[in-house]
Scaffold this motif. Structure first.
Motif: not given
Length: 42
Positions: A34-42
């Motif tokens: 949770l310390d990294l940004p979320p993946r964005r849906p393609a």
């Protein structure tokens, strides 16, 4: 307090495991970083 909406995490939502990366491939679907940004849906 989180600094952005990317840091508001609904702990009850299983989608969190899809949006945030695992710390190790062996932990995919079990633990999320949770310390990294979320993946964005393609």
């Amino acid at each position: 307090m989180g600094g952005s909406w990317d840091h508001v995490i609904p702990g009850h939502d299983p989608l969190v495991m899809d949006l945030y990366p695992a710390p190790d491939p062996a932990l995919e679907g079990i633990v999320a970083r949770l310390d990294l940004p979320p993946r964005r849906p393609a």
